[in-house]
Each structure stands twice: as C-alpha cells, then as structure tokens.
Design a protein around this motif. Structure first.
Motif, PDB file in Angstrom:
ATOM      1  N   ALA A  37      -5.208 -43.088 -15.239  1.00  0.00           N
ATOM      2  CA  ALA A  37      -5.007 -41.664 -15.869  1.00  0.00           C
ATOM      3  C   ALA A  37      -5.863 -40.611 -15.299  1.00  0.00           C
ATOM      4  O   ALA A  37      -5.350 -39.546 -14.964  1.00  0.00           O
ATOM      5  CB  ALA A  37      -5.292 -41.792 -17.503  1.00  0.00           C
ATOM      6  N   GLY A  38      -6.891 -40.976 -14.716  1.00  0.00           N
ATOM      7  CA  GLY A  38      -7.831 -40.124 -13.711  1.00  0.00           C
ATOM      8  C   GLY A  38      -7.031 -39.808 -12.660  1.00  0.00           C
ATOM      9  O   GLY A  38      -7.196 -38.663 -12.283  1.00  0.00           O
ATOM     10  N   VAL A  39      -6.400 -40.736 -11.925  1.00  0.00           N
ATOM     11  CA  VAL A  39      -5.665 -40.320 -10.746  1.00  0.00           C
ATOM     12  C   VAL A  39      -4.571 -39.364 -11.184  1.00  0.00           C
ATOM     13  O   VAL A  39      -4.280 -38.437 -10.452  1.00  0.00           O
ATOM     14  CB  VAL A  39      -5.082 -41.727 -10.271  1.00  0.00           C
ATOM     15  N   LYS A  40      -3.863 -39.609 -12.274  1.00  0.00           N
ATOM     16  CA  LYS A  40      -2.761 -38.907 -12.835  1.00  0.00           C
ATOM     17  C   LYS A  40      -3.251 -37.287 -12.916  1.00  0.00           C
ATOM     18  O   LYS A  40      -2.431 -36.484 -12.666  1.00  0.00           O
ATOM     19  CB  LYS A  40      -2.093 -39.234 -13.740  1.00  0.00           C
ATOM     20  N   ASN A  41      -4.372 -37.197 -13.546  1.00  0.00           N
ATOM     21  CA  ASN A  41      -5.072 -35.955 -13.874  1.00  0.00           C
ATOM     22  C   ASN A  41      -5.820 -35.211 -12.634  1.00  0.00           C
ATOM     23  O   ASN A  41      -6.317 -34.164 -12.855  1.00  0.00           O
ATOM     24  CB  ASN A  41      -5.886 -35.960 -15.190  1.00  0.00           C
TER      25      ASN A  41
ATOM     26  N   THR B 222      -8.505 -36.127 -11.576  1.00  0.00           N
ATOM     27  CA  THR B 222     -10.052 -36.363 -11.995  1.00  0.00           C
ATOM     28  C   THR B 222     -10.753 -37.691 -11.217  1.00  0.00           C
ATOM     29  O   THR B 222     -11.874 -37.711 -11.168  1.00  0.00           O
ATOM     30  CB  THR B 222     -10.333 -36.331 -13.280  1.00  0.00           C
ATOM     31  N   PHE B 223      -9.980 -38.421 -10.782  1.00  0.00           N
ATOM     32  CA  PHE B 223     -10.363 -39.800  -9.754  1.00  0.00           C
ATOM     33  C   PHE B 223      -9.561 -39.906  -8.604  1.00  0.00           C
ATOM     34  O   PHE B 223      -8.379 -39.445  -8.537  1.00  0.00           O
ATOM     35  CB  PHE B 223     -10.178 -40.965 -11.014  1.00  0.00           C
ATOM     36  N   PRO B 224     -10.224 -40.232  -7.585  1.00  0.00           N
ATOM     37  CA  PRO B 224      -9.611 -40.387  -6.495  1.00  0.00           C
ATOM     38  C   PRO B 224      -8.267 -41.118  -6.387  1.00  0.00           C
ATOM     39  O   PRO B 224      -8.346 -42.263  -7.200  1.00  0.00           O
ATOM     40  CB  PRO B 224     -10.779 -41.119  -5.619  1.00  0.00           C
ATOM     41  N   ALA B 225      -7.351 -40.789  -5.560  1.00  0.00           N
ATOM     42  CA  ALA B 225      -5.844 -41.479  -5.577  1.00  0.00           C
ATOM     43  C   ALA B 225      -6.008 -42.505  -4.868  1.00  0.00           C
ATOM     44  O   ALA B 225      -6.951 -42.477  -3.676  1.00  0.00           O
ATOM     45  CB  ALA B 225      -5.119 -40.499  -5.044  1.00  0.00           C
ATOM     46  N   PRO B 226      -5.497 -43.801  -4.762  1.00  0.00           N
ATOM     47  CA  PRO B 226      -5.349 -44.926  -4.128  1.00  0.00           C
ATOM     48  C   PRO B 226      -4.674 -44.793  -2.959  1.00  0.00           C
ATOM     49  O   PRO B 226      -3.819 -43.942  -2.781  1.00  0.00           O
ATOM     50  CB  PRO B 226      -4.977 -45.967  -4.965  1.00  0.00           C
ATOM     51  N   VAL B 227      -4.743 -45.725  -1.848  1.00  0.00           N
ATOM     52  CA  VAL B 227      -4.077 -45.790  -0.645  1.00  0.00           C
ATOM     53  C   VAL B 227      -3.124 -46.720  -0.859  1.00  0.00           C
ATOM     54  O   VAL B 227      -3.617 -47.617  -1.258  1.00  0.00           O
ATOM     55  CB  VAL B 227      -4.997 -46.135   0.461  1.00  0.00           C
TER      56      VAL B 227
ATOM     57  N   ASP C 272     -17.400 -44.058  -4.493  1.00  0.00           N
ATOM     58  CA  ASP C 272     -19.023 -43.926  -4.299  1.00  0.00           C
ATOM     59  C   ASP C 272     -19.191 -42.173  -4.720  1.00  0.00           C
ATOM     60  O   ASP C 272     -19.988 -41.930  -5.444  1.00  0.00           O
ATOM     61  CB  ASP C 272     -19.655 -44.154  -3.125  1.00  0.00           C
ATOM     62  N   GLU C 273     -18.424 -41.481  -3.919  1.00  0.00           N
ATOM     63  CA  GLU C 273     -18.669 -39.874  -4.171  1.00  0.00           C
ATOM     64  C   GLU C 273     -18.503 -39.585  -5.727  1.00  0.00           C
ATOM     65  O   GLU C 273     -18.888 -38.641  -6.201  1.00  0.00           O
ATOM     66  CB  GLU C 273     -17.734 -39.136  -3.140  1.00  0.00           C
ATOM     67  N   TRP C 274     -17.126 -40.571  -6.232  1.00  0.00           N
ATOM     68  CA  TRP C 274     -16.975 -39.985  -7.499  1.00  0.00           C
ATOM     69  C   TRP C 274     -18.049 -40.248  -8.432  1.00  0.00           C
ATOM     70  O   TRP C 274     -18.278 -39.606  -9.404  1.00  0.00           O
ATOM     71  CB  TRP C 274     -15.567 -40.619  -8.083  1.00  0.00           C
ATOM     72  N   ILE C 275     -18.563 -41.391  -8.282  1.00  0.00           N
ATOM     73  CA  ILE C 275     -19.751 -41.833  -9.234  1.00  0.00           C
ATOM     74  C   ILE C 275     -20.955 -41.221  -9.070  1.00  0.00           C
ATOM     75  O   ILE C 275     -21.284 -40.688  -9.788  1.00  0.00           O
ATOM     76  CB  ILE C 275     -20.135 -43.426  -8.673  1.00  0.00           C
ATOM     77  N   ALA C 276     -21.289 -40.618  -7.751  1.00  0.00           N
ATOM     78  CA  ALA C 276     -22.306 -39.525  -7.619  1.00  0.00           C
ATOM     79  C   ALA C 276     -22.049 -38.335  -8.350  1.00  0.00           C
ATOM     80  O   ALA C 276     -23.045 -37.701  -9.002  1.00  0.00           O
ATOM     81  CB  ALA C 276     -22.505 -39.392  -6.075  1.00  0.00           C
TER      82      ALA C 276
END
Length: 90
Positions: free
Chosen positions: A51-55, A57-62, A77-81
C-alpha cells in the motif's frame, strides 16, 4: 598512524572515529533485501508495504524476475530513518 587517520576495516566492521564513536560502513552497498526482511526491519506487514509503494510513501521494489522482487536495503534504511526523524526519536 595520526589521529586523523582511520584504520581500514573489512566487511562493514566498526572502526573508532576521532570522537570515540564507532564509524559503521555498509558491508555491501547496493544490497537487495527480500520481503520477509523488509517486514522484519520495518515492522510492517506485506499489505502495508505494498500500500505504501502504491501511495508512494514507501520505496518501490526492484524486479528480479517475472515473479520476484526485492528492495534496495539503503532505500529501506532511509525510509526508517525518515520515520524516526519525523517523530523526533533520533
């Protein structure tokens, strides 16, 4: 060795910085991590991650293959930070 020189370390081992704090270097820059590890590190479930990837708000996968994806460890790691900094917990 002078005070400004740091000893070389292998495999991401921590060296002591000039201020006495450990200096950590990534063991494998560009490492890709799969969904179970992303879930473990973020505390999010699969549906929340996607859901975060779609919105955006979260990194997209490769994409690794037709049926496999992974995330760049550095992106996670950057998202967590960014989440801990946004809440003032750093």
């Amino acid at each position: 060795m002078s005070l400004n020189e740091r000893p070389e370390t292998a495999h991401g081992a921590a060296a002591q910085g000039n201020d006495g704090q450990p200096t950590v270097t990534p063991a494998r820059p560009g490492k890709l991590i799969r969904l179970p590890l992303v879930e473990d590190r973020t505390g999010l479930g699969k549906s929340s991650i996607y859901a975060g990837v779609k919105n955006r708000t979260f990194p997209a996968p490769v994409r690794l293959s037709a049926r496999a994806v992974a995330w760049k460890e550095q992106d996670v790691d950057e998202w967590i930070a960014s989440r801990t900094t946004a809440r003032g917990h750093e």
